[in-house]
Design a protein around this motif. Structure first.
Motif, mmCIF file in Angstrom:
data_model
loop_
_atom_site.group_PDB
_atom_site.id
_atom_site.type_symbol
_atom_site.label_atom_id
_atom_site.label_comp_id
_atom_site.label_asym_id
_atom_site.label_seq_id
_atom_site.Cartn_x
_atom_site.Cartn_y
_atom_site.Cartn_z
ATOM 1 N N ILE A 290 0.838 -1.200 0.000
ATOM 2 C CA ILE A 290 0.000 0.000 0.000
ATOM 3 C C ILE A 290 0.876 1.254 0.000
ATOM 4 C CG2 ILE A 290 -1.683 1.326 1.343
ATOM 5 C CD1 ILE A 290 -2.834 -1.364 2.300
ATOM 6 N N ARG A 291 1.919 1.236 0.814
ATOM 7 C CA ARG A 291 2.817 2.389 0.885
ATOM 8 C C ARG A 291 3.525 2.613 -0.450
ATOM 9 N NH1 ARG A 291 5.124 0.885 4.979
ATOM 10 N NH2 ARG A 291 4.206 2.271 6.549
ATOM 11 N N ALA A 292 3.922 1.538 -1.108
ATOM 12 C CA ALA A 292 4.656 1.661 -2.370
ATOM 13 C C ALA A 292 3.788 2.213 -3.489
ATOM 14 C CB ALA A 292 5.228 0.301 -2.774
ATOM 15 N N GLU A 293 2.471 2.093 -3.346
ATOM 16 C CA GLU A 293 1.572 2.630 -4.367
ATOM 17 C C GLU A 293 1.675 4.151 -4.432
ATOM 18 O OE1 GLU A 293 -3.216 2.791 -5.436
ATOM 19 O OE2 GLU A 293 -2.525 1.797 -3.605
ATOM 20 N N SER A 294 1.857 4.785 -3.288
ATOM 21 C CA SER A 294 1.940 6.247 -3.210
ATOM 22 C C SER A 294 3.103 6.646 -2.313
ATOM 23 C CB SER A 294 0.623 6.842 -2.682
ATOM 24 O OG SER A 294 -0.463 6.492 -3.492
ATOM 25 N N PRO A 295 4.337 6.420 -2.750
ATOM 26 C CA PRO A 295 5.489 6.704 -1.880
ATOM 27 C C PRO A 295 5.629 8.174 -1.530
ATOM 28 C CG PRO A 295 6.185 6.220 -4.124
ATOM 29 C CD PRO A 295 4.730 5.896 -4.062
ATOM 30 N N TRP A 296 5.056 9.047 -2.351
ATOM 31 C CA TRP A 296 5.100 10.484 -2.066
ATOM 32 C C TRP A 296 4.222 10.857 -0.872
ATOM 33 C CZ3 TRP A 296 0.282 12.635 -2.208
ATOM 34 C CH2 TRP A 296 -0.706 11.906 -2.889
ATOM 35 N N LEU A 297 3.307 9.962 -0.512
ATOM 36 C CA LEU A 297 2.328 10.269 0.530
ATOM 37 C C LEU A 297 2.736 9.726 1.896
ATOM 38 C CD1 LEU A 297 -0.475 11.354 1.358
ATOM 39 C CD2 LEU A 297 -1.446 9.172 0.597
#
Length: 308
Positions: A290-297
């Protein structure tokens, strides 16, 4: 099939859903199975399915269960490959009915492995090939191929005839299903139903993190493609990427909160654990994707333990 049949079956419903005395069980079953694929939702959802499911769970078909399942299974192939027509109803409700049949065997242990494994092959073959993912269809009601297929996978995952190898195949089928390109974004709880099927597999405690974490990484790869500009479905995120992301998030929530299990049944006592083994590791592995989907977030992590 006209209104007289509907009135007849309504009377059966109102009389306690008992098997009618004025018709043979074979005739009743044939008529109700035909109604399962009908576009009239009153016949399909309000009459045929609840009556057949009730009779299965009351043991009406206990001596006929293998033959009943064999009679239902061909409906999975009916119109397979078409998208947008009413043939989807036969396929979807055939899967749902097989879930009831396998569930009955799970509870009272009537069948040997051969029919259950054969139905598992047929359901999984249909599930990854199904093109029509509509949930609610105006004037026709629920189709729900993805949700009904997930219910069937959960029933097979509960089966004593499914061991580590078969459960691994079921996991791969889930990944194949969500990663296959589609034009449909799932909007009717399909992600929760599919995550619940995965949770059922995990509660069997036959799948260690060495199997599950690569499977999660495969899902993660499906949502980490470079983003494109614009907002049309052909651009980012694709419907398949949205569906995969929704599944991962639903799985994380169910791992974190726990789900209502069915291990209270005596037949399940030796198969299921109250919590999946390696739950903390699995939570962290899902969070990584889940984190890797939106690393900017999200902030980076060293895989610290989650808050219990």
């Amino acid at each position: 099939m006209g209104w007289v049949h509907e009135a007849y079956w309504q009377s059966v419903m109102q009389a306690g859903m008992e098997v009618p005395a004025d018709k043979s069980l074979d005739d009743c079953t044939a008529e109700l199975v035909e109604m399962l694929g009908h576009p009239n939702p009153r016949w399909r959802e309000d009459l045929a399915y609840p009556l057949l499911a009730t009779w299965i769970n009351r043991g009406v078909y206990d001596d006929l269960l293998a033959g009943f399942g064999d009679g239902i299974a061909p409906g999975l192939r009916y119109g397979l490959g078409f998208d947008g027509d009413v043939s989807v109803l036969r396929r979807s409700y055939s899967a749902l009915m097989l879930a009831e049949i396998v569930g009955r065997d799970n509870n009272v242990q009537l069948l040997g492995p051969e029919p259950v494994l054969a139905w598992g092959d047929q359901v999984t073959s249909w599930y990854v090939r199904e093109q029509d993912h509509r949930g609610w269809i105006p004037e026709i009601g629920w189709s729900q191929t993805i949700a009904h297929g997930a219910d069937a996978l959960a029933a097979f995952a509960r089966s004593r005839h499914f061991g580590r190898l078969e459960l691994t195949v079921l996991l791969d089928v889930v990944a194949d299903r969500v990663l296959t390109p589609t034009s449909y974004v799932w909007r009717h709880g399909e992600d929760d139903r599919l995550a619940y099927a995965v949770m059922t597999m995990l509660h069997r405690n036959a799948l260690d993190p060495g199997l599950v974490e690569p499977w999660l990484a495969r899902l993660g790869e499906g949502i980490k493609h470079p983003r494109t500009r614009g907002h049309v479905d052909a651009e980012w995120p694709s419907p398949a990427a949205r569906n995969t992301s929704a599944l991962l998030r639903a799985l994380h929530l169910q791992l974190a909160l726990g789900v209502q299990g069915r291990a209270d049944l005596q037949a399940d006592a030796d198969l299921f654990a109250e919590q999946p083994a390696h739950r903390t590791d699995l939570l962290l592995a899902v969070l990584e994707q889940i984190r890797a989907e939106s690393p900017w977030l999200y902030r980076p992590t060293t895989r610290a333990r989650p808050i219990e």
